[in-house]
Design a protein around this motif. Structure first.
Motif, PDB file in Angstrom:
ATOM      1  N   PHE A 138       0.838  -1.205   0.000  1.00 47.80           N
ATOM      2  CA  PHE A 138       0.000   0.000   0.000  1.00 47.80           C
ATOM      3  C   PHE A 138       0.874   1.257   0.000  1.00 47.80           C
ATOM      4  O   PHE A 138       0.695   2.162  -0.810  1.00 47.80           O
ATOM      5  CB  PHE A 138      -0.903  -0.025   1.242  1.00 47.80           C
ATOM      6  CG  PHE A 138      -1.720   1.211   1.441  1.00 47.80           C
ATOM      7  CD1 PHE A 138      -2.920   1.374   0.789  1.00 47.80           C
ATOM      8  CD2 PHE A 138      -1.283   2.218   2.287  1.00 47.80           C
ATOM      9  CE1 PHE A 138      -3.680   2.507   0.973  1.00 47.80           C
ATOM     10  CE2 PHE A 138      -2.032   3.362   2.477  1.00 47.80           C
ATOM     11  CZ  PHE A 138      -3.233   3.504   1.814  1.00 47.80           C
ATOM     12  N   GLU A 141       2.865   1.815  -3.245  1.00 47.92           N
ATOM     13  CA  GLU A 141       2.063   2.327  -4.355  1.00 47.92           C
ATOM     14  C   GLU A 141       1.608   3.761  -4.119  1.00 47.92           C
ATOM     15  O   GLU A 141       1.328   4.494  -5.061  1.00 47.92           O
ATOM     16  CB  GLU A 141       0.825   1.453  -4.540  1.00 47.92           C
ATOM     17  CG  GLU A 141       1.125   0.092  -5.068  1.00 47.92           C
ATOM     18  CD  GLU A 141       1.081   0.092  -6.577  1.00 47.92           C
ATOM     19  OE1 GLU A 141       0.008  -0.005  -7.141  1.00 47.92           O
ATOM     20  OE2 GLU A 141       2.163   0.229  -7.168  1.00 47.92           O
ATOM     21  N   LEU A 142       1.527   4.117  -2.846  1.00 48.84           N
ATOM     22  CA  LEU A 142       1.019   5.438  -2.489  1.00 48.84           C
ATOM     23  C   LEU A 142       1.801   6.549  -3.176  1.00 48.84           C
ATOM     24  O   LEU A 142       1.266   7.600  -3.471  1.00 48.84           O
ATOM     25  CB  LEU A 142       1.098   5.598  -0.961  1.00 48.84           C
ATOM     26  CG  LEU A 142       0.420   6.798  -0.338  1.00 48.84           C
ATOM     27  CD1 LEU A 142      -1.060   6.751  -0.604  1.00 48.84           C
ATOM     28  CD2 LEU A 142       0.672   6.829   1.153  1.00 48.84           C
TER      29      LEU A 142
ATOM     30  N   VAL B 368      -7.675   7.869 -10.393  1.00 48.56           N
ATOM     31  CA  VAL B 368      -6.707   7.178  -9.537  1.00 48.56           C
ATOM     32  C   VAL B 368      -7.341   5.923  -8.965  1.00 48.56           C
ATOM     33  O   VAL B 368      -6.731   4.855  -8.892  1.00 48.56           O
ATOM     34  CB  VAL B 368      -6.217   8.116  -8.416  1.00 48.56           C
ATOM     35  CG1 VAL B 368      -5.472   7.358  -7.349  1.00 48.56           C
ATOM     36  CG2 VAL B 368      -5.330   9.196  -8.990  1.00 48.56           C
ATOM     37  N   ALA B 371      -7.649   3.329 -11.588  1.00 47.51           N
ATOM     38  CA  ALA B 371      -6.343   2.740 -11.880  1.00 47.51           C
ATOM     39  C   ALA B 371      -5.891   1.816 -10.761  1.00 47.51           C
ATOM     40  O   ALA B 371      -4.956   1.041 -10.943  1.00 47.51           O
ATOM     41  CB  ALA B 371      -5.307   3.845 -12.095  1.00 47.51           C
ATOM     42  N   ILE B 373      -4.803   2.783  -7.560  1.00 50.35           N
ATOM     43  CA  ILE B 373      -3.638   3.310  -6.853  1.00 50.35           C
ATOM     44  C   ILE B 373      -4.096   3.781  -5.476  1.00 50.35           C
ATOM     45  O   ILE B 373      -5.115   4.460  -5.377  1.00 50.35           O
ATOM     46  CB  ILE B 373      -3.051   4.519  -7.605  1.00 50.35           C
ATOM     47  CG1 ILE B 373      -2.717   4.151  -9.036  1.00 50.35           C
ATOM     48  CG2 ILE B 373      -1.848   5.087  -6.889  1.00 50.35           C
ATOM     49  CD1 ILE B 373      -1.455   3.418  -9.209  1.00 50.35           C
ATOM     50  N   PRO B 374      -3.388   3.429  -4.408  1.00 54.49           N
ATOM     51  CA  PRO B 374      -3.780   3.943  -3.101  1.00 54.49           C
ATOM     52  C   PRO B 374      -3.522   5.442  -3.006  1.00 54.49           C
ATOM     53  O   PRO B 374      -2.693   5.946  -3.760  1.00 54.49           O
ATOM     54  CB  PRO B 374      -2.879   3.171  -2.136  1.00 54.49           C
ATOM     55  CG  PRO B 374      -1.703   2.776  -2.938  1.00 54.49           C
ATOM     56  CD  PRO B 374      -2.194   2.602  -4.335  1.00 54.49           C
ATOM     57  N   PRO B 375      -4.165   6.160  -2.141  1.00 54.50           N
ATOM     58  CA  PRO B 375      -5.056   5.707  -1.077  1.00 54.50           C
ATOM     59  C   PRO B 375      -6.500   5.527  -1.548  1.00 54.50           C
ATOM     60  O   PRO B 375      -7.370   5.292  -0.722  1.00 54.50           O
ATOM     61  CB  PRO B 375      -4.977   6.839  -0.061  1.00 54.50           C
ATOM     62  CG  PRO B 375      -4.755   8.054  -0.897  1.00 54.50           C
ATOM     63  CD  PRO B 375      -3.938   7.609  -2.071  1.00 54.50           C
ATOM     64  N   PHE B 379      -7.836   0.775  -5.117  1.00 53.59           N
ATOM     65  CA  PHE B 379      -6.700  -0.088  -4.778  1.00 53.59           C
ATOM     66  C   PHE B 379      -7.168  -1.316  -4.010  1.00 53.59           C
ATOM     67  O   PHE B 379      -6.796  -2.452  -4.322  1.00 53.59           O
ATOM     68  CB  PHE B 379      -5.693   0.709  -3.965  1.00 53.59           C
ATOM     69  CG  PHE B 379      -4.574  -0.113  -3.377  1.00 53.59           C
ATOM     70  CD1 PHE B 379      -3.523  -0.541  -4.165  1.00 53.59           C
ATOM     71  CD2 PHE B 379      -4.589  -0.462  -2.043  1.00 53.59           C
ATOM     72  CE1 PHE B 379      -2.503  -1.300  -3.634  1.00 53.59           C
ATOM     73  CE2 PHE B 379      -3.565  -1.214  -1.503  1.00 53.59           C
ATOM     74  CZ  PHE B 379      -2.522  -1.639  -2.299  1.00 53.59           C
ATOM     75  N   PHE B 380      -8.016  -1.074  -3.012  1.00 56.99           N
ATOM     76  CA  PHE B 380      -8.497  -2.187  -2.190  1.00 56.99           C
ATOM     77  C   PHE B 380      -9.385  -3.102  -3.020  1.00 56.99           C
ATOM     78  O   PHE B 380      -9.287  -4.323  -2.937  1.00 56.99           O
ATOM     79  CB  PHE B 380      -9.251  -1.657  -0.980  1.00 56.99           C
ATOM     80  CG  PHE B 380      -8.395  -0.832  -0.071  1.00 56.99           C
ATOM     81  CD1 PHE B 380      -7.691  -1.421   0.954  1.00 56.99           C
ATOM     82  CD2 PHE B 380      -8.278   0.533  -0.252  1.00 56.99           C
ATOM     83  CE1 PHE B 380      -6.889  -0.672   1.786  1.00 56.99           C
ATOM     84  CE2 PHE B 380      -7.470   1.295   0.573  1.00 56.99           C
ATOM     85  CZ  PHE B 380      -6.779   0.688   1.591  1.00 56.99           C
ATOM     86  N   TRP B 383      -7.290  -5.095  -5.327  1.00 49.53           N
ATOM     87  CA  TRP B 383      -6.481  -6.037  -4.543  1.00 49.53           C
ATOM     88  C   TRP B 383      -7.276  -7.307  -4.272  1.00 49.53           C
ATOM     89  O   TRP B 383      -6.799  -8.422  -4.496  1.00 49.53           O
ATOM     90  CB  TRP B 383      -6.048  -5.367  -3.242  1.00 49.53           C
ATOM     91  CG  TRP B 383      -5.384  -6.298  -2.277  1.00 49.53           C
ATOM     92  CD1 TRP B 383      -5.981  -7.091  -1.351  1.00 49.53           C
ATOM     93  CD2 TRP B 383      -3.987  -6.551  -2.158  1.00 49.53           C
ATOM     94  NE1 TRP B 383      -5.043  -7.804  -0.658  1.00 49.53           N
ATOM     95  CE2 TRP B 383      -3.815  -7.490  -1.127  1.00 49.53           C
ATOM     96  CE3 TRP B 383      -2.848  -6.049  -2.820  1.00 49.53           C
ATOM     97  CZ2 TRP B 383      -2.557  -7.955  -0.737  1.00 49.53           C
ATOM     98  CZ3 TRP B 383      -1.601  -6.517  -2.429  1.00 49.53           C
ATOM     99  CH2 TRP B 383      -1.465  -7.448  -1.400  1.00 49.53           C
TER     100      TRP B 383
END
Lengths: 493, 467
Positions: A138, A141-142, B368, B371, B373-375, B379-380, B383
């Motif tokens: 995480f 990637e942040l 974002v 794509a 990408i975190p936050p 992203f989650f 994942w």
């Protein structure tokens, strides 16, 4: 002290920056936040040393905190620090503070700039203290978007190309890391906890596959040859603080990951690929050094020499001896401080002369003595003059490499050592050209020497390299138990 | 009798809304200044209502089947419709046929609700038709525009084709199994080449609705031609609902054929992600770009589905929730931009950040998130999709899927870069309405917070467990 403070301070600072009204306020807030972070990091070092002395058990992860975020899916907010982590945190906060000071002259979109800088730092801090692979990924990637935007908005030259190249190559590295992490998860009893994974005995075949994925993935971040091509473009297009961060910290994320994740979790893989790592890193060392000789642009010089210097730490890891790995960690920290200083000075020169071409400058020693002196210091550190951090760490790597007495290891060690001569050539040539001689600058503008903020940034980082250069013992003592633990896992095979 | 109302409450809720709209239309009170706020409030109420009093049971002789999990899926779709009613306010206000717009979307949503709950192939087919036909009408909602009519035509032809394929598949299954009840079909299916054909036809029909390559050809044209609100309905609500139904259909009906289906799904996943990515690279029009991006996202959803486990419901539902927030925000910005001056091309977005910071930040965050990408929550979502897919797929396939993230990052970054580009192009002011702002703030909050809201994921896991 709670280790989460390391994350909370940048977040709070970023929040405060968001609320600021004027640019001046933004800068002071960012500075206050980064100085607070520096203070906490130094305090962390002393607390860590004391705690370690009390517990007696040396290779322990201290200040651990663990909160379930999604325990069903193996995701925990699990942080902790060992000696290497503490070293990295110190490095990051030094570079952050210096980066904020060096960016004082930014006028364009100040608030956004500092916000992204803080987000970038947050990613690095979080990465170093993560004890859970999900969390680690995480934070890794942040920083993709902040890096991309810092270069593409505040950069110079072919910034769009560089920003894209950097973001995509690093994303490629992340994709490999992601797959590696998932393979570990499914074969290691469905957990992302580094501690639990370190107890799992993986089959040799799996170790080799996952090690390759993770090492190459992290290797992209740390400019492992042949995945180094984003470095010169990215570093040279980035704004000053951006380059300082990229070279000083972001590249170290990769090195840290190679050592603390790939090698630590998969010792069999490390043993299996040792020769390949060594060959690639020696190519990186020599190629970086030779390519530097051909450069005319100061930022490209430092970017290519970074490729060479960082490859030294990869060489140390590939050698798999206690001394060499110690040297590798020292080199990461030393290079981080040194290269940040170098980029900061180049930024200062560029701001005054509006050129980075060596051919167009000379006699800076007369027109801006302070900047020129610092430039000289960072150059000397880069070429490995005793008394500066570069000498100590590269020497340690080479000594560690020499311990292996096969023909192969001896040959590559000699080859790597030979690169130091090349480094001396390009550093001395560049510094002589721009420092000495009659003052000559493009344009007629009168130039001034560094102002207080720039001086403080330079002094902060110079103090770092001299401190490590003259008294390396504290650093080796700090990281020794953790390196020993990695070595124990490799030797135990 | 109470059971009847309780189990059908989500569908009945929509029926009440439909009746309300009809009455308003007939009594001539369908002016936007009254009807739009009224609908926004009713939809919000409908969403909250759909979260409460959910239970499980069967109706209509076992043709209709519901459970808290299915009701939760309906609630998610309700939320999406509520957000759309906020996010496309300025377009809706301008539209001459506001009541019809809601009539059509609500009928289609009713179709999807029945589809989610269907436990019988006949019910399944009828509700799918109910869900699809109104959308074709919606795609042609701007009849004076050539592209819109073209989109409607394409939509209806391709929908008819996929229905035909589906119907053929169903008839084959009936011939083979002698029953149309979902729970009786698996036991009655025999090893037979025709079984295999029937399954392929059914998968093809789903792939059509999910716009999975090679059944995606209608997507970009329809998305581009239809108004942004309709395209967003197609790419968010329709896709989400079909994904839900796909997971449960695979689990309920095709359990005995797992071994054969998985390679097909994995193959579709790989080409969908790759082709979607490659085509998205070159799109200059934001609607086409979002169309191909949604094809790629469907590929990632399919990757999780291809694990063919009941648990794959969890990441799919979780991802769809996140996808609703991210994608609707992007579509909303596209709609605001397009309705302010008909601007849909990439260069029209140059320097958006310096013209309207709010819209730009919302767009960038949604990209974002898309794509992964975190936050951002994306992203989650991604994942867990990849985690689920990787649990059943080989390592090399996971590497391929992960590497495709680079490709998609490229085009998302390109749009982000354009938004921050410092040019003087276009100095016209773009102002979203207050409700659009509210909707975007909700979306941005969703994008930033959902990922850190672990209870939501845990709640879904709990819902999926008995399934």
């Amino acid at each position: 002290m709670s280790l989460l403070l390391i994350l909370i301070i940048p977040i709070l600072t970023a929040g405060a920056v968001l609320l600021c009204k004027t640019d001046e306020q933004v800068k002071w807030t960012a500075l206050a936040g980064s100085l607070a972070q520096l203070g906490v990091s130094v305090a962390l070092y002393f607390l860590f040393v004391r705690e370690r002395a009390i517990t007696g058990q040396e290779s322990l992860i201290l200040f651990e905190e663990r909160y379930p975020l999604l325990s069903d899916a193996g995701i925990f907010l699990h942080v902790g620090a060992d000696g290497i982590t503490v070293g990295m945190i110190l490095l990051t906060s030094f570079v952050l503070a210096a980066g904020v000071l060096a960016s004082w002259n930014i006028v364009y979109r100040v608030k956004e700039f500092f916000l992204l800088l803080l987000l970038l730092a947050l990613g690095a801090f979080g990465f170093f203290i993560s004890q859970n692979l999900f969390l680690l990924f995480f934070f890794l990637e942040l920083s993709v978007i902040p890096k991309f935007l810092l270069i593409s908005i505040w950069g110079s030259g072919k910034k769009e190309y560089s920003a894209n190249k950097l973001a995509l190559m690093l994303m490629g590295g992340s994709a490999l890391i992601l797959t590696g992490i998932l393979l570990l998860y499914f074969n290691g009893g469905r957990t992302f906890e580094i501690h639990s994974l370190s107890r799992v005995v993986f089959s040799d075949r799996l170790q080799q596959v996952v090690f390759a994925l993770l090492f190459v993935g992290f290797g992209v971040f740390t400019a492992l040859f042949p995945f180094h091509t984003w470095v010169p473009d990215g570093h040279s297009s980035a704004p000053t603080a951006g380059s300082m961060f990229l070279a000083g910290i972001s590249m170290k994320l990769g090195g840290f990951g190679c050592l603390k994740i790939a090698m630590y979790l998969l010792p069999e893989g490390a043993l299996y690929f040792s020769h390949i790592i060594i060959v690639l890193s020696v190519i990186g060392i020599l190629y970086g050094a030779l390519a530097t000789m051909m450069q005319k642009d100061l930022k490209y010089i430092n970017a290519y020499s970074s490729v060479s210097h960082v490859a030294f730490s990869l060489l140390g890891m590939g050698m798999l001896t206690q001394t060499a790995i110690t040297g590798a960690v020292m080199q990461m920290i030393s290079h981080g401080v040194m290269t940040a200083l170098f980029f900061a000075v180049i930024g200062m020169v560029y701001e005054r002369t509006h050129t980075r071409m060596i051919q167009e400058m000379s006699g800076l020693m007369k027109t801006m003595p302070f900047i020129a002196t610092v430039f000289f210091i960072s150059g000397l550190c880069s070429l490995g003059l005793p008394g500066f951090s570069g000498f100590v760490s590269e020497m340690t790597v080479l000594t560690g490499s020499w311990e292996k007495d096969s023909v192969f290891h001896r040959t590559v060690t000699i080859a790597a050592a030979a690169s130091l001569v090349v480094t001396a050539v390009y550093i001395l040539r560049a510094t002589t050209k721009i420092m000495m001689g009659p003052p000559q600058l493009p344009g007629e503008n009168a130039v001034t020497d560094a102002n207080t903020k720039e001086r403080s940034a330079a002094i902060l980082l110079t103090a770092g390299i001299v401190w490590i250069g003259l008294f390396p013992a504290w650093l080796t003592a700090l990281i020794k138990p953790d390196v020993q633990q990695i070595m124990k896992r490799i030797a135990g095979l | 009798m109470t059971d009847f109302f309780l189990l059908l409450k989500n569908e009945l809720g929509l029926c009440v809304l439909l009746l309300f709209l009809l009455v308003m239309k007939i009594s001539g009170r369908d002016n936007a200044s009254f009807l739009l706020p009224a609908m926004q409030w009713l939809l919000l109420f409908n969403f909250v209502f759909s979260l409460l009093f959910n239970s499980g049971g069967r109706l209509f002789g076992g043709m209709f089947d519901t459970s808290p999990l299915l009701a939760f899926q309906k609630a998610i779709l309700n939320l999406a419709l509520y957000l759309s009613s906020l996010l496309f306010e300025s377009w809706l206000r301008k539209s001459a046929h506001l009541a019809e717009f809601f009539l059509l979307t609500l009928s289609s949503l009713l179709g999807f609700f029945l589809l989610i709950s269907s436990a019988h192939f006949l019910m399944f087919y009828l509700s799918l038709e109910l869900a699809t036909l109104p959308v074709a009408a919606l795609a042609g909602f701007a009849p004076m525009e050539k592209r819109s009519s073209e989109a409607a035509m394409k939509m209806i032809l391709s929908a008819a084709f996929s229905s035909a394929v589906l119907l053929f598949g169903i008839s084959l299954i009936y011939g083979l199994a002698g029953t149309l009840y979902f729970k009786e079909v698996p036991a009655a299916l025999k090893e037979h080449p025709l079984t295999w054909l029937a399954v392929l036809f059914l998968i093809a029909a789903f792939a059509f609705k999910l716009s999975v390559v090679p059944f995606h050809l209608w997507t970009a044209d329809v998305y581009e031609g239809a108004p942004a609100s309709v395209s967003s309905y197609l790419s968010v609500i329709s896709k989400g609902a079909v994904a839900f139904v796909f997971v449960s259909a695979l689990h309920k009906i095709f359990v005995p054929l797992k071994g054969q289906i998985q390679p097909v799904l994995l193959g579709l996943t790989l080409i969908t992600i790759l082709i979607g990515n490659l085509f998205a690279l070159r799109q200059q029009n934001i609607k086409r770009f979002l169309a191909f991006s949604s094809i790629t996202q469907a590929g990632y959803i399919l990757f999780a589905i291809s694990s063919l486990k009941a648990e794959s419901f969890t990441p799919v539902i979780y991802f769809i929730i996140i996808y609703i927030f991210s994608n609707l925000a992007a579509w909303s910005v596209a709609s605001v931009m397009s309705s302010s001056a008909g601007k849909e091309n990439q260069h029209d977005y140059a320097g958006l950040y310096y013209r309207n910071r709010f819209l730009a930040v919302a767009l960038v965050l949604s990209l974002v998130s898309l794509a992964g990408i975190p936050p951002a929550a994306g992203f989650f979502g991604k994942w867990f999709l990849i985690l689920q897919g990787a649990s059943a797929a080989k390592g090399i396939i996971t590497v391929f899927v992960a590497l495709n993230l680079i490709l998609s990052l490229y085009y998302y970054l390109k749009w982000i870069w354009v938004v921050f580009q410092n040019t003087n192009a276009g100095s016209d002011t773009i102002t979203p309405t207050r409700m659009e702002k509210t909707g975007l703030i909700l979306c941005v909050a969703g994008i930033l917070l959902i990922g850190f809201w672990g209870d939501l994921y845990r709640y879904i896991v709990e819902l999926v467990k008995p399934f």
